[in-house]
Design a protein around this motif. Sequence first.
Motif, PDB file in Angstrom:
ATOM      1  N   GLU A   5       1.013  -1.338   0.157  1.00 40.41           N
ATOM      2  CA  GLU A   5      -0.074  -0.032   0.021  1.00 40.41           C
ATOM      3  C   GLU A   5       0.765   1.355   0.203  1.00 40.41           C
ATOM      4  O   GLU A   5       0.551   2.261  -0.554  1.00 40.41           O
ATOM      5  CB  GLU A   5      -0.860  -0.238   1.122  1.00 40.41           C
ATOM      6  CG  GLU A   5      -1.859   1.286   1.196  1.00 40.41           C
ATOM      7  CD  GLU A   5      -3.073   1.095  -0.001  1.00 40.41           C
ATOM      8  OE1 GLU A   5      -3.542   2.117  -0.044  1.00 40.41           O
ATOM      9  OE2 GLU A   5      -2.865  -0.079  -0.289  1.00 40.41           O
ATOM     10  N   GLU A   6       1.950   1.291   0.512  1.00 36.72           N
ATOM     11  CA  GLU A   6       2.846   2.582   0.718  1.00 36.72           C
ATOM     12  C   GLU A   6       3.486   2.741  -0.750  1.00 36.72           C
ATOM     13  O   GLU A   6       3.772   3.649  -0.884  1.00 36.72           O
ATOM     14  CB  GLU A   6       3.945   2.197   1.739  1.00 36.72           C
ATOM     15  CG  GLU A   6       3.619   2.228   3.173  1.00 36.72           C
ATOM     16  CD  GLU A   6       2.770   1.016   3.521  1.00 36.72           C
ATOM     17  OE1 GLU A   6       2.752  -0.181   2.881  1.00 36.72           O
ATOM     18  OE2 GLU A   6       1.881   1.038   4.664  1.00 36.72           O
ATOM     19  N   GLN A   7       3.779   1.688  -1.250  1.00 38.69           N
ATOM     20  CA  GLN A   7       4.402   1.687  -2.623  1.00 38.69           C
ATOM     21  C   GLN A   7       3.067   2.305  -3.698  1.00 38.69           C
ATOM     22  O   GLN A   7       3.862   2.765  -4.935  1.00 38.69           O
ATOM     23  CB  GLN A   7       5.036   0.470  -3.252  1.00 38.69           C
ATOM     24  CG  GLN A   7       6.232   0.056  -2.530  1.00 38.69           C
ATOM     25  CD  GLN A   7       6.510  -1.443  -2.820  1.00 38.69           C
ATOM     26  OE1 GLN A   7       5.748  -2.324  -2.881  1.00 38.69           O
ATOM     27  NE2 GLN A   7       7.987  -1.707  -2.898  1.00 38.69           N
ATOM     28  N   ARG A   8       2.028   2.341  -3.415  1.00 49.35           N
ATOM     29  CA  ARG A   8       1.259   2.695  -4.423  1.00 49.35           C
ATOM     30  C   ARG A   8       0.870   4.165  -4.270  1.00 49.35           C
ATOM     31  O   ARG A   8       0.192   4.869  -4.869  1.00 49.35           O
ATOM     32  CB  ARG A   8      -0.158   1.752  -3.984  1.00 49.35           C
ATOM     33  CG  ARG A   8      -0.200   0.653  -4.509  1.00 49.35           C
ATOM     34  CD  ARG A   8      -1.367  -0.296  -3.957  1.00 49.35           C
ATOM     35  NE  ARG A   8      -1.316  -1.705  -4.335  1.00 49.35           N
ATOM     36  CZ  ARG A   8      -1.974  -2.110  -5.406  1.00 49.35           C
ATOM     37  NH1 ARG A   8      -2.676  -1.449  -5.967  1.00 49.35           N
ATOM     38  NH2 ARG A   8      -1.899  -3.397  -5.402  1.00 49.35           N
ATOM     39  N   TRP A   9       1.377   4.939  -3.314  1.00 45.87           N
ATOM     40  CA  TRP A   9       0.951   6.221  -3.188  1.00 45.87           C
ATOM     41  C   TRP A   9       2.564   6.993  -2.780  1.00 45.87           C
ATOM     42  O   TRP A   9       3.420   6.405  -2.551  1.00 45.87           O
ATOM     43  CB  TRP A   9       0.216   6.429  -1.850  1.00 45.87           C
ATOM     44  CG  TRP A   9      -1.089   5.635  -1.854  1.00 45.87           C
ATOM     45  CD1 TRP A   9      -1.287   4.436  -1.461  1.00 45.87           C
ATOM     46  CD2 TRP A   9      -2.381   6.382  -2.265  1.00 45.87           C
ATOM     47  NE1 TRP A   9      -2.657   4.227  -1.846  1.00 45.87           N
ATOM     48  CE2 TRP A   9      -3.489   5.382  -2.191  1.00 45.87           C
ATOM     49  CE3 TRP A   9      -2.542   7.703  -2.660  1.00 45.87           C
ATOM     50  CZ2 TRP A   9      -4.727   5.640  -2.207  1.00 45.87           C
ATOM     51  CZ3 TRP A   9      -3.894   7.948  -3.051  1.00 45.87           C
ATOM     52  CH2 TRP A   9      -5.155   6.953  -2.769  1.00 45.87           C
ATOM     53  N   THR A  10       2.347   8.423  -3.129  1.00 42.64           N
ATOM     54  CA  THR A  10       3.556   9.117  -2.699  1.00 42.64           C
ATOM     55  C   THR A  10       2.851  10.551  -2.370  1.00 42.64           C
ATOM     56  O   THR A  10       1.680  10.794  -2.808  1.00 42.64           O
ATOM     57  CB  THR A  10       4.290   9.687  -4.065  1.00 42.64           C
ATOM     58  OG1 THR A  10       5.467  10.180  -3.770  1.00 42.64           O
ATOM     59  CG2 THR A  10       3.436  10.261  -5.108  1.00 42.64           C
ATOM     60  N   THR A  11       3.805  11.293  -1.409  1.00 42.41           N
ATOM     61  CA  THR A  11       3.369  12.413  -0.946  1.00 42.41           C
ATOM     62  C   THR A  11       3.261  13.407  -1.870  1.00 42.41           C
ATOM     63  O   THR A  11       4.068  13.617  -3.010  1.00 42.41           O
ATOM     64  CB  THR A  11       4.612  12.964   0.296  1.00 42.41           C
ATOM     65  OG1 THR A  11       4.313  11.904   1.256  1.00 42.41           O
ATOM     66  CG2 THR A  11       4.002  14.202   0.900  1.00 42.41           C
ATOM     67  N   ARG A  12       2.177  14.421  -1.685  1.00 42.35           N
ATOM     68  CA  ARG A  12       2.220  15.368  -2.762  1.00 42.35           C
ATOM     69  C   ARG A  12       2.688  16.627  -2.395  1.00 42.35           C
ATOM     70  O   ARG A  12       2.486  17.384  -1.490  1.00 42.35           O
ATOM     71  CB  ARG A  12       0.676  15.688  -2.887  1.00 42.35           C
ATOM     72  CG  ARG A  12       0.393  17.063  -3.952  1.00 42.35           C
ATOM     73  CD  ARG A  12      -1.077  17.385  -3.779  1.00 42.35           C
ATOM     74  NE  ARG A  12      -1.549  18.674  -4.552  1.00 42.35           N
ATOM     75  CZ  ARG A  12      -2.604  19.404  -4.549  1.00 42.35           C
ATOM     76  NH1 ARG A  12      -3.573  18.822  -3.954  1.00 42.35           N
ATOM     77  NH2 ARG A  12      -2.850  20.406  -5.197  1.00 42.35           N
ATOM     78  N   PRO A  13       4.021  17.094  -3.026  1.00 45.42           N
ATOM     79  CA  PRO A  13       4.769  18.309  -2.796  1.00 45.42           C
ATOM     80  C   PRO A  13       4.119  19.564  -2.820  1.00 45.42           C
ATOM     81  O   PRO A  13       3.024  19.621  -3.664  1.00 45.42           O
ATOM     82  CB  PRO A  13       6.074  18.037  -3.698  1.00 45.42           C
ATOM     83  CG  PRO A  13       5.892  16.781  -4.032  1.00 45.42           C
ATOM     84  CD  PRO A  13       4.498  16.349  -4.094  1.00 45.42           C
ATOM     85  N   ALA A  14       4.499  20.317  -2.184  1.00 41.65           N
ATOM     86  CA  ALA A  14       3.843  22.022  -2.495  1.00 41.65           C
ATOM     87  C   ALA A  14       4.638  22.347  -3.877  1.00 41.65           C
ATOM     88  O   ALA A  14       5.689  21.746  -4.266  1.00 41.65           O
ATOM     89  CB  ALA A  14       4.166  22.913  -1.375  1.00 41.65           C
ATOM     90  N   PHE A  15       3.841  23.309  -4.427  1.00 43.18           N
ATOM     91  CA  PHE A  15       4.586  24.014  -5.614  1.00 43.18           C
ATOM     92  C   PHE A  15       6.072  24.480  -5.348  1.00 43.18           C
ATOM     93  O   PHE A  15       6.159  24.989  -4.452  1.00 43.18           O
ATOM     94  CB  PHE A  15       3.661  25.153  -6.096  1.00 43.18           C
ATOM     95  CG  PHE A  15       4.117  25.845  -7.375  1.00 43.18           C
ATOM     96  CD1 PHE A  15       3.668  25.373  -8.690  1.00 43.18           C
ATOM     97  CD2 PHE A  15       5.019  26.777  -7.342  1.00 43.18           C
ATOM     98  CE1 PHE A  15       4.059  26.006  -9.935  1.00 43.18           C
ATOM     99  CE2 PHE A  15       5.412  27.313  -8.429  1.00 43.18           C
ATOM    100  CZ  PHE A  15       5.129  26.914  -9.797  1.00 43.18           C
TER     101      PHE A  15
END
Length: 423
Positions: free
Chosen positions: A140-150
């Motif tokens: 499950e962790e490999q399927r998601w990534t943190t969305r960085p700020a612009f």
Amino acid sequence: MVVEVGYAQAWDPESRTAWRPLSAWEARERDAAGLPYVVVYRTAGREAPLEVRLVSWRDHHVGVWAYDDQGRRTHDLDLRLLDDPARLFHRHSVTWDYPDPETAEFDPECPRVILDLFPDGRGRRIEQPRGYYTSAGLTEEQRWTTRPAFGEWPLFSAEVHGFTASPVFEAAGVPEGEGGEAPAGCWRAPRPARPGPIGELFRPGVRVTDGYHPEQTVVEPRRIGTVRVPSGLLAVSGLHNDEEEPEITVPVPPGEYVLDEARVGYGYHCEWRNARVETTAPTAVRLLVGETPAASWEMALGADDDLRIFIQDQIAGFSTDGATGCFADAGSFGSLLSLFERGLIDGEPDLDGYEDLADGSMFMHRTWDAATGGELMAFATTGDGTYPVWLGRSEAGELVSVVVLVDGTPELLPEPDGVGAGA
């Protein structure tokens, strides 16, 4: 390693150039408004970009394309913004492993790995051109990534390019193509499948091709009969033995609806007869909800379909492993399906509620529920697989027809010189 970062409104993958460069401030404004823009990462002395990031928040999409020294795309990553605004889902990716510098970009014989992932935990890994399928095997962790700020995005392809330390980003311009309108091939966010010329398939005289026969002409639609939908919910579904609920349902006013069949005529050389033969073939089946012509078409979705995760040209619809679909009353779908199985599969003699039509059309079987008045009309497709259901709407947005293409999407041919499109 110093990496130059530039922004633009669009990216032309053919020329590997940007269209309408943006300042960082302008890109930030587009990011906040959800409008499409691209980010180009380059290094000095390298003609091809390291990576291009393609952003369109209004489409819930971020794409990442990595390039090699020859300017070939090596990685295509498709990230989606779903319900959690702080992270992105790894929906789809393709990785190409070019065996040598001379191999053309996207060579069909080039080894590549495709990952298809879904938020419910499903996923598959495909090795091409071998056609080898396995489960994705990701946590499950490999399927998601943190969305960085612009302005805080990492270089996704740093490891691919052999960087051993974090790069230093510097603002820079981007290579720009010729001015004027954006090239037709510029990147855009992935779109589901488009309907094609559905209405034209019911318009006699229109010329089309299925890709195999060079020219076919639409003939008068064949009126088949009617189907009663007393529940006010139309089912369009496959006819699977284990089916409990229809795959696609469409609200309609309770009533009885006309069914017809689109057909094309064409000629071909028959080797067996050693002569030219003229014939007709079905292309689509239609349930008419109203008499007004459809002004637009949309794809019907199932209960679990989510357009936010559709990749380019993805379809939704009903599936069949018996080359058969149906229009039916959803309120009595279970009993109608049971009658279909008892009549066709079990061969139960003198079954009340089942009829083998056998009239030469794509509509082969009919069942009816005496208690509810609901009916089912089964039609043949030209093979197994998934078939989209297209909803035709009037200029006012009212549902006027429900169509299933039974043999792919034909292509319109141009009208002969001197003949108007409405002739």
